[in-house]
Design a protein around this motif. Structure first.
Motif, short mmCIF file in Angstrom:
data_model
loop_
_atom_site.label_atom_id
_atom_site.label_comp_id
_atom_site.label_asym_id
_atom_site.label_seq_id
_atom_site.Cartn_x
_atom_site.Cartn_y
_atom_site.Cartn_z
N LEU A 164 -34.05 3.54 -50.90
CA LEU A 164 -33.05 2.49 -51.14
C LEU A 164 -32.35 2.68 -52.49
O LEU A 164 -31.15 2.47 -52.59
CB LEU A 164 -33.70 1.11 -51.05
N VAL A 165 -33.10 3.09 -53.48
CA VAL A 165 -32.49 3.37 -54.79
C VAL A 165 -31.51 4.54 -54.65
O VAL A 165 -30.43 4.53 -55.25
CB VAL A 165 -33.58 3.64 -55.85
N GLY A 166 -31.88 5.51 -53.83
CA GLY A 166 -30.99 6.63 -53.57
C GLY A 166 -29.70 6.22 -52.87
O GLY A 166 -28.71 6.96 -52.90
N LYS A 167 -29.70 5.06 -52.26
CA LYS A 167 -28.49 4.53 -51.61
C LYS A 167 -27.66 3.68 -52.56
O LYS A 167 -26.71 3.02 -52.15
CB LYS A 167 -28.88 3.69 -50.37
N GLY A 168 -28.04 3.66 -53.84
CA GLY A 168 -27.25 2.96 -54.84
C GLY A 168 -27.75 1.59 -55.24
O GLY A 168 -27.10 0.91 -56.03
N LEU A 169 -28.88 1.17 -54.73
CA LEU A 169 -29.43 -0.13 -55.10
C LEU A 169 -30.23 0.00 -56.40
O LEU A 169 -30.86 1.03 -56.64
CB LEU A 169 -30.31 -0.68 -53.98
N ALA A 170 -30.22 -1.04 -57.22
CA ALA A 170 -30.90 -1.01 -58.51
C ALA A 170 -32.42 -1.03 -58.33
O ALA A 170 -32.96 -1.89 -57.62
CB ALA A 170 -30.47 -2.20 -59.35
N ALA A 171 -33.09 -0.12 -58.98
CA ALA A 171 -34.55 -0.01 -58.88
C ALA A 171 -35.25 -1.29 -59.32
O ALA A 171 -36.30 -1.65 -58.78
CB ALA A 171 -35.05 1.17 -59.71
N GLU A 172 -34.63 -2.01 -60.28
CA GLU A 172 -35.25 -3.24 -60.80
C GLU A 172 -35.38 -4.33 -59.75
O GLU A 172 -36.14 -5.27 -59.93
CB GLU A 172 -34.43 -3.82 -61.96
N ARG A 173 -34.63 -4.21 -58.68
CA ARG A 173 -34.68 -5.23 -57.62
C ARG A 173 -35.92 -5.11 -56.76
O ARG A 173 -36.23 -6.02 -56.00
CB ARG A 173 -33.44 -5.11 -56.72
N PHE A 174 -36.62 -3.98 -56.86
CA PHE A 174 -37.72 -3.70 -55.94
C PHE A 174 -39.07 -3.63 -56.64
O PHE A 174 -39.18 -3.08 -57.73
CB PHE A 174 -37.48 -2.37 -55.23
N THR A 175 -40.05 -4.19 -55.96
CA THR A 175 -41.44 -4.04 -56.38
C THR A 175 -42.16 -3.41 -55.20
O THR A 175 -42.15 -3.95 -54.09
CB THR A 175 -42.08 -5.42 -56.69
N ALA A 176 -42.74 -2.24 -55.43
CA ALA A 176 -43.46 -1.53 -54.37
C ALA A 176 -44.95 -1.77 -54.55
O ALA A 176 -45.49 -1.56 -55.64
CB ALA A 176 -43.15 -0.04 -54.43
N VAL A 177 -45.59 -2.25 -53.49
CA VAL A 177 -47.03 -2.51 -53.54
C VAL A 177 -47.72 -1.91 -52.32
O VAL A 177 -47.11 -1.77 -51.25
CB VAL A 177 -47.34 -4.03 -53.61
N GLY A 178 -48.96 -1.58 -52.49
CA GLY A 178 -49.75 -1.06 -51.39
C GLY A 178 -50.81 -2.05 -50.96
O GLY A 178 -51.57 -2.56 -51.79
N ASN A 179 -50.83 -2.36 -49.68
CA ASN A 179 -51.83 -3.27 -49.13
C ASN A 179 -53.02 -2.52 -48.54
O ASN A 179 -53.98 -3.15 -48.10
CB ASN A 179 -51.23 -4.14 -48.03
N GLY A 180 -52.92 -1.19 -48.49
CA GLY A 180 -53.99 -0.44 -47.85
C GLY A 180 -54.11 -0.84 -46.40
O GLY A 180 -53.13 -1.01 -45.69
#
Length: 103
Positions: A61-77
């Motif tokens: 999504l960041v590669g599509k021009g969206l700001a990285a700060e808008r996203f929080t990536a988490v792992g739920n396992g």
């Protein structure tokens, strides 16, 4: 199984999400991207794998021009299955990434 790369068949879905998040009414919304796994492998391994899956979606999504700060990536396992891990189909369904848009 055991992968964090996005398959090309899922690009259209992510492209649609990117387009939606670029609309003016969504431009200021933040998104939590949650990676998930099936129960094959250790809990520790699955936690890391799910984090990698979420990060891959964020990077796309960041590669599509969206700001990285808008996203929080988490792992739920393997903690949040949506299907039965006893079947191949169920395990496949549990290997996923979900977006949660903040209101």
């Amino acid at each position: 199984f055991d992968k964090a790369e996005i398959k090309p068949e899922y690009y259209p879905i992510l492209d649609e999400a990117a387009a939606a998040l670029q609309k003016p009414e969504c431009a200021s919304k933040n998104v939590t991207i949650e990676g998930n796994t099936c129960n094959m492998g250790s809990e520790k391994y699955n936690a890391k794998l799910s984090e990698k899956r979420a990060a891959a979606a964020k990077d796309y999504l960041v590669g599509k021009g969206l700001a990285a700060e808008r996203f929080t990536a988490v792992g739920n396992g393997e903690a949040n299955p949506i299907a039965d891990n006893k079947t191949k189909k169920g395990r496949m369904m549990n290997r996923r990434v979900e977006f949660k848009v903040a209101e």
